[in-house]
Design an enzyme around this catalytic site. Structure first.
Site, short mmCIF file in Angstrom:
data_model
loop_
_atom_site.label_atom_id
_atom_site.label_comp_id
_atom_site.label_asym_id
_atom_site.label_seq_id
_atom_site.Cartn_x
_atom_site.Cartn_y
_atom_site.Cartn_z
N ASP A 1 36.66 73.84 51.87
CA ASP A 1 36.28 75.22 52.19
C ASP A 1 36.09 75.31 53.70
O ASP A 1 36.36 74.33 54.42
CB ASP A 1 34.98 75.60 51.45
CG ASP A 1 33.75 74.85 51.98
OD1 ASP A 1 33.90 73.98 52.86
OD2 ASP A 1 32.65 75.15 51.51
N ASP B 1 32.15 79.80 53.14
CA ASP B 1 30.70 79.95 53.06
C ASP B 1 30.17 80.55 54.35
O ASP B 1 30.45 80.03 55.44
CB ASP B 1 30.02 78.57 52.86
CG ASP B 1 30.25 78.00 51.47
OD1 ASP B 1 30.56 78.78 50.54
OD2 ASP B 1 30.12 76.77 51.31
N ASP C 1 33.07 76.54 56.46
CA ASP C 1 31.64 76.89 56.54
C ASP C 1 31.29 77.48 57.90
O ASP C 1 31.69 76.94 58.93
CB ASP C 1 30.79 75.63 56.32
CG ASP C 1 31.15 74.88 55.05
OD1 ASP C 1 30.76 75.35 53.98
OD2 ASP C 1 31.83 73.84 55.15
#
Ligand code: TTP
Ligand code: MN
Ligand code: MN
Ligand code: MN
Length: 377
Positions: free
Chosen positions: A204, A301, A206
């Site tokens: 992902d 995120d 962040d």
């Protein structure tokens, strides 16, 4: 004990936060095996065993050379009987029966596939397996009630299980910075997680967002989400409000291991870079649909921190997960302090220790500063 010039004895301090761990891992075969056993233990709900294997793997990651003989490991911390046996088997026989049979086991494979769906944790996967659901086809067909996150996870399964590249992370950063700048001028966006540690790919991307004037950051996440939604960037998002109150939720309290920042766990719709490698065809891994879809799904995120907590949030969200765990263990057991992503509390002085930079936090903890690129434990 020396057996000639080639023979090296290793020595490393016992906490991962006391040592430098770059991405240049000289013992990848051994650490992959131990990581697999750690995954398997965690997937079986045995967190303690999982951590033991992760600590053992982290010790090997910190060694400057490949291990060739188990006698080189004498005196090293965190290498329990079980880990040492696995290492010995691999060094002597080329493989560990336990690791290979785990890798092949139906239960391990099913748990990996099911927990590979965004929004699916160990408990859910375990329940599904007991109900006879062991693969994605069965999951799609038999359809136990899926929540919103799991539906999105299943829908974008292939994209989300394909590593995010640094170029994609930079493209996402540009979008996030544009969103933040337009809803709160002066706010600052920092790339955290694995990419801040120098990793070339991630699962992902962040980000940590703050504003130099305390309080101005309040309510930022919903505004950023609205902007992103109006631009058609979001495939999924779940936001949480800030619920941190110093004193009540301070690191002296048991509830502190949970983050209480304003956060947004999301899936972005990232346009594919057409120019990338002109003349280069899509690899065999990309199915025909994947090749023609002009975008891909990426997990992102977003975390918002008040500037007074920024250094703690930055340290807490840079990882690695084991490095973070070891920092907290060091603080508690060696310094009688409680560290969270919000603050550092000295249990003996009964007061919070302020910090405006990561360097100051390491100093409070009596640790040599370890830069992000050396936190890959
Ligand atoms: P991850 O994004 O899960 O991991 P990573 O960026 O190190 O690796 P990858 O490349 O696979 O994405 O977590 C990043 C850091 O954020 C990690 O140190 C733990 C921290 N974190 C929290 O503090 N609270 C949370 O709720 C979550 C999900 C992560
Ligand atoms: Mn053997
Ligand atoms: Mn990450
Ligand atoms: Mn993350």
């Amino acid at each position: 004990q020396r057996r000639g010039a080639e023979f090296v004895m290793f020595s490393v301090p016992s906490y991962a936060c006391q040592r430098r761990t770059s991405l240049d891992n000289r013992n990848a075969v051994l650490t992959d095996a131990l990581s697999l056993l750690a995954d398997n233990a965690e997937l079986s709900g045995d967190e303690g065993r999982g951590v033991a294997f992760r600590r053992a793997a982290a010790v090997l990651k910190a060694l400057p050379k490949p291990v060739t003989d188990t006698t080189q490991l004498r005196g090293l911390p965190c290498l329990g009987e079980h880990s040492l046996r696995v290492i010995k088997d691999i060094l002597e026989d080329g493989a560990s029966d336990e690791v290979e049979s785990t890798r092949r086991s139906e239960r391990y494979k099913a748990l990996k596939v099911l927990t590979g769906v965004f929004g699916v944790g160990v408990k859910t996967a375990d329940r599904w397996i007991r109900e006879g659901i062991r693969d994605l086809q069965r999951l799609r067909d038999s359809g136990p009630a899926l929540n919103r996150a799991q539906q999105a996870g299943l829908q974008h399964y292939d994209d989300l299980n394909q590593p995010v590249t640094r170029a994609e992370a930079d493209a996402i950063a540009e979008i996030v910075e544009r969103a933040v700048a337009s809803v709160l001028p002066g706010a600052q966006t920092t790339l955290t997680g694995g990419f801040r540690r120098g990793k070339l790919t991630g699962h992902d991307v962040d980000f940590l967002i703050t504003h130099p004037e305390e309080g101005r950051e309040e309510g930022l996440v919903p505004k950023v989400v609205s902007w992103l939604e109006s631009e058609g960037v979001l495939l999924y998002q779940k936001t949480a409000r800030n619920s941190y109150l110093e004193g009540r939720d301070g690191p002296g309290r048991p509830s502190s291991s949970m983050d209480r920042f304003e956060t947004c766990f999301s899936i972005f719709k990232l346009p594919r870079e057409e120019k990338r490698g002109a003349g280069q065809t899509h690899g065999a891994a990309c199915g025909p649909e994947a090749g023609h879809k002009p975008w891909r799904a990426v997990r992102v995120d977003l975390v918002v921190s008040p500037v007074s907590q920024f250094a703690f949030a930055l340290l807490g969200w840079t990882g690695s997960k084991l490095f973070e765990r070891e920092l907290r263990r060091w603080a508690r057991h060696e310094k009688a302090m409680s560290l969270s992503s919000h603050a550092l509390y000295d249990n003996k002085q009964r007061r919070y220790l302020r910090a405006a930079s990561e360097e100051e936090i390491f100093a409070h903890l009596g640790l040599e500063f370890i830069p992000p690129s050396e936190r890959n434990a």
